[in-house]
Write a protein that holds these residues in place. Structure first.
Motif, PDB file in Angstrom:
ATOM      1  N   ARG B 119       0.822  -1.215   0.000  1.00 40.43           N
ATOM      2  CA  ARG B 119       0.000   0.000   0.000  1.00 40.43           C
ATOM      3  C   ARG B 119       0.856   1.265   0.000  1.00 40.43           C
ATOM      4  O   ARG B 119       0.351   2.366  -0.207  1.00 40.43           O
ATOM      5  N   ALA B 120       2.148   1.142   0.249  1.00 38.37           N
ATOM      6  CA  ALA B 120       3.016   2.320   0.391  1.00 38.37           C
ATOM      7  C   ALA B 120       2.978   3.204  -0.851  1.00 38.37           C
ATOM      8  O   ALA B 120       2.805   4.421  -0.767  1.00 38.37           O
ATOM      9  N   GLU B 121       3.116   2.600  -2.023  1.00 35.86           N
ATOM     10  CA  GLU B 121       3.096   3.390  -3.260  1.00 35.86           C
ATOM     11  C   GLU B 121       1.718   3.981  -3.505  1.00 35.86           C
ATOM     12  O   GLU B 121       1.584   5.112  -3.990  1.00 35.86           O
ATOM     13  N   LEU B 124       1.246   7.002  -1.445  1.00 33.01           N
ATOM     14  CA  LEU B 124       1.982   8.137  -2.004  1.00 33.01           C
ATOM     15  C   LEU B 124       1.143   8.838  -3.063  1.00 33.01           C
ATOM     16  O   LEU B 124       1.075  10.080  -3.101  1.00 33.01           O
ATOM     17  N   VAL B 125       0.507   8.048  -3.921  1.00 32.91           N
ATOM     18  CA  VAL B 125      -0.348   8.629  -4.969  1.00 32.91           C
ATOM     19  C   VAL B 125      -1.507   9.373  -4.327  1.00 32.91           C
ATOM     20  O   VAL B 125      -1.838  10.514  -4.691  1.00 32.91           O
ATOM     21  N   LEU B 126      -2.143   8.750  -3.338  1.00 35.72           N
ATOM     22  CA  LEU B 126      -3.303   9.353  -2.694  1.00 35.72           C
ATOM     23  C   LEU B 126      -2.913  10.574  -1.873  1.00 35.72           C
ATOM     24  O   LEU B 126      -3.662  11.573  -1.824  1.00 35.72           O
ATOM     25  N   ILE B 145     -10.828  10.980  -1.140  1.00 39.19           N
ATOM     26  CA  ILE B 145      -9.456  10.468  -1.105  1.00 39.19           C
ATOM     27  C   ILE B 145      -9.120   9.940   0.287  1.00 39.19           C
ATOM     28  O   ILE B 145      -8.517   8.874   0.458  1.00 39.19           O
ATOM     29  N   GLU B 146      -9.540  10.679   1.319  1.00 41.59           N
ATOM     30  CA  GLU B 146      -9.266  10.256   2.689  1.00 41.59           C
ATOM     31  C   GLU B 146      -9.937   8.916   2.981  1.00 41.59           C
ATOM     32  O   GLU B 146      -9.389   8.049   3.651  1.00 41.59           O
ATOM     33  N   ALA B 147     -11.153   8.735   2.459  1.00 43.40           N
ATOM     34  CA  ALA B 147     -11.852   7.464   2.677  1.00 43.40           C
ATOM     35  C   ALA B 147     -11.063   6.310   2.063  1.00 43.40           C
ATOM     36  O   ALA B 147     -10.931   5.223   2.642  1.00 43.40           O
ATOM     37  N   ARG B 148     -10.511   6.576   0.878  1.00 45.67           N
ATOM     38  CA  ARG B 148      -9.725   5.523   0.213  1.00 45.67           C
ATOM     39  C   ARG B 148      -8.441   5.246   0.997  1.00 45.67           C
ATOM     40  O   ARG B 148      -8.009   4.090   1.141  1.00 45.67           O
ATOM     41  N   ARG B 149      -7.845   6.296   1.542  1.00 51.19           N
ATOM     42  CA  ARG B 149      -6.627   6.125   2.344  1.00 51.19           C
ATOM     43  C   ARG B 149      -6.931   5.301   3.584  1.00 51.19           C
ATOM     44  O   ARG B 149      -6.148   4.425   3.990  1.00 51.19           O
ATOM     45  N   GLN B 150      -8.074   5.563   4.207  1.00 47.26           N
ATOM     46  CA  GLN B 150      -8.434   4.834   5.416  1.00 47.26           C
ATOM     47  C   GLN B 150      -8.645   3.358   5.112  1.00 47.26           C
ATOM     48  O   GLN B 150      -8.298   2.484   5.916  1.00 47.26           O
ATOM     49  N   GLU B 151      -9.208   3.055   3.930  1.00 44.75           N
ATOM     50  CA  GLU B 151      -9.386   1.647   3.538  1.00 44.75           C
ATOM     51  C   GLU B 151      -8.036   0.934   3.516  1.00 44.75           C
ATOM     52  O   GLU B 151      -7.908  -0.202   3.966  1.00 44.75           O
ATOM     53  N   LEU B 152      -7.062   1.650   2.953  1.00 47.27           N
ATOM     54  CA  LEU B 152      -5.725   1.052   2.880  1.00 47.27           C
ATOM     55  C   LEU B 152      -5.132   0.877   4.282  1.00 47.27           C
ATOM     56  O   LEU B 152      -4.515  -0.136   4.585  1.00 47.27           O
ATOM     57  N   ARG B 153      -5.331   1.852   5.142  1.00 47.56           N
ATOM     58  CA  ARG B 153      -4.798   1.729   6.510  1.00 47.56           C
ATOM     59  C   ARG B 153      -5.462   0.584   7.244  1.00 47.56           C
ATOM     60  O   ARG B 153      -4.858  -0.101   8.067  1.00 47.56           O
ATOM     61  N   ASP B 154      -6.733   0.349   6.949  1.00 43.15           N
ATOM     62  CA  ASP B 154      -7.499  -0.688   7.652  1.00 43.15           C
ATOM     63  C   ASP B 154      -7.157  -2.099   7.178  1.00 43.15           C
ATOM     64  O   ASP B 154      -7.564  -3.079   7.817  1.00 43.15           O
ATOM     65  N   ASP B 185      -5.118   1.181 -10.657  1.00 42.89           N
ATOM     66  CA  ASP B 185      -6.480   1.311 -10.123  1.00 42.89           C
ATOM     67  C   ASP B 185      -6.599   2.589  -9.288  1.00 42.89           C
ATOM     68  O   ASP B 185      -7.595   3.327  -9.382  1.00 42.89           O
ATOM     69  N   VAL B 186      -5.628   2.812  -8.445  1.00 44.48           N
ATOM     70  CA  VAL B 186      -5.627   3.985  -7.565  1.00 44.48           C
ATOM     71  C   VAL B 186      -5.504   5.257  -8.395  1.00 44.48           C
ATOM     72  O   VAL B 186      -6.211   6.252  -8.162  1.00 44.48           O
TER      73      VAL B 186
END
Lengths: 267, 193
Positions: B119-121, B124-126, B145-154, B185-186
């Motif tokens: 998810r690191a890359e 970075l895009v997000l 965008i924040e919602a998508r970032r949170q999905e990745l963190r979760d 995709d991102v």
């Protein structure tokens, strides 16, 4: 040309040491008889002789009384399909014996004395074996400075420029694909390959050239693997290669498609 | 070229896989009970003594790390193949009760590490897109965008990770089979906002 002095006791012989081959001898000579220039007569003689198939001593040319025999050609060909015969050509006067030539005749090889008096050993394609200078010793190969000695296949390995060990292994590190001088490889973990060398280097101070084949062609950070030699891993007989990707901020160990290595140094 | 496969139990709790070569080409007899064969090659029998000797030679590369050999065992073909599968979780392998198996506790941590790595890359895009949205005072875009970032963190808190009892169950959770496609995709998500 080989001159055989007058006398029936002067003989050119062929000594075969192995037996079981099929040597075909052929001799040509010119006889000179007479007691003075006005009475000299010459007669050429050329005859194939009976095949030599045993370990024995065979008369190729015998001298004759009152005759000077000038041998202009002796030819011996090994006509056997598989047996190599050792050949010694010698001349004797019944008291003393002198070796003129000797060699091993492999199948289809020949030993020939020509009219100029030169002995030549021919290979199976009638190519002459060429005499070379002294063979380089291991120490001379390692020094790498001689310009007058000859390199042989079994010793070229010792020259400083020669690769002492190389190999290719699958990316998982679980199987060695091809190699020279490697006795085992070790999968120590993801992206870690240990290599154990057969004939060790003289110390841990040698050069390792390592490379990996990537798993994909895309130039993404996770798709670009890089490789290093693992810190403090090199020993005289082993070392470890690491493979990792380029993801920021901390790279991750990652198996490549294949590992490659080549090593140079003193053994 | 014939190989015999060996598992080496190391003092740090990990297991190494050694491919013991029974034939090699070398300038002279390698250390050990090698015998000359045809065409300049050497052969060796895979006896216990010969394998132990080779294991000791290989272990020298671990001395600087303070890791030593605890023991070793011959691998069956099936056990050998375990090392070839699920390479992202290979470092969780251990010898347990004489068998090669995954330490699931270690495997879960490796899995979380893999998810963070993948998810690191994307983050970075997000992150770049989020900064742009904030700079443009586009709250709707920033929230998406924040919602998508949170999905990745979760991803690393997915309960299926702790619930997994086999390595096959674990690798089914959140891993990108095609990293480049997942990253694209991102990017496509950001472009579509």
């Amino acid at each position: 040309m080989l001159i055989l002095s007058q006398g029936a006791g002067h003989i050119v012989q062929c000594v075969t040491g192995v037996g079981g081959a099929d040597l075909e001898p052929d001799v040509h000579y010119v006889d000179k008889t007479g007691t003075g220039p006005s009475s000299y007569s010459y007669a050429g003689v050329g005859d194939p002789l009976a095949s030599i198939t045993t370990a024995t001593t065979t008369t190729l040319v015998a001298g004759a009384s009152s005759t000077e025999r000038a041998i202009e050609r002796i030819s011996l060909r090994n006509n056997h399909a598989s047996v190599t015969e050792t050949v010694v050509i010698q001349v004797t006067d019944g008291t003393h014996t002198a070796t003129l030539a000797s060699c091993s005749l492999a199948p289809s090889e020949s030993l020939v004395l020509d009219a100029a008096g030169v002995w030549t050993h021919y290979d199976s394609n009638m190519g002459p074996y060429v005499g070379v200078g002294p063979i380089a010793t291991r120490a001379e190969m390692e020094a790498g400075t001689s310009t007058t000695t000859v390199v042989t296949p079994g010793r070229q390995h010792y020259h400083p420029s020669a690769c002492k060990a190389w190999g290719k292994a699958v990316g998982a590190g679980t199987s060695l694909t091809v190699n020279y001088n490697i006795t085992s490889i070790t999968d120590t973990g993801t992206g870690r390959l240990g290599v154990t060398i057969g004939t060790d280097f003289s110390s841990a101070n040698y050069a390792i050239d390592a490379m990996v084949e990537r798993t994909v062609t895309a130039l993404t950070a996770t798709g670009v693997e890089d490789q290093t030699i693992r810190n403090s891993s090199p020993a005289a007989g082993s070392f470890e290669i690491e493979s990792y990707d380029q993801t920021a901020i901390t790279f991750a160990a990652q198996d490549p498609q294949n590992y490659f290595w080549a090593c140079f140094g003193d053994q | 070229m014939a190989e015999v496969y060996i598992a080496i139990e190391r003092s740090d709790g990990t297991v190494a896989h050694l491919a013991f070569q029974t034939e090699t080409r070398a300038p002279k007899k390698p250390p050990g009970q090698w015998m000359p064969a045809a065409n300049g090659t050497w052969v060796i029998l895979p006896t216990d003594d010969n394998i132990a000797f080779e294991v000791a030679r290989a272990a020298k590369m671990w001395e600087a790390e303070g890791v030593s050999v605890v023991g070793w065992k011959r691998l069956t073909n099936d056990e050998h193949e375990i090392f070839n599968r699920h390479r992202n979780h290979r470092d969780a392998l251990e010898i347990r009760g004489g068998a090669i198996a995954h330490n699931m506790e270690k495997a879960r941590e490796l899995h979380r590490h893999l998810l963070r790595h993948q998810r690191a890359e994307k983050l970075l895009v997000l992150d770049g897109a989020y900064n742009g949205a904030v700079g443009q005072k586009d709250d709707v875009k920033a929230a998406a965008i924040e919602a998508r970032r949170q999905e990745l963190r979760d991803l690393t808190d997915d309960p299926r990770i702790d619930a997994a009892t086999t390595i096959e169950e674990l690798v089914a959770v959140g891993v990108d089979e095609d990293g480049e496609a997942a990253l694209e995709d991102v990017r496509a998500f950001v472009r579509g906002l």
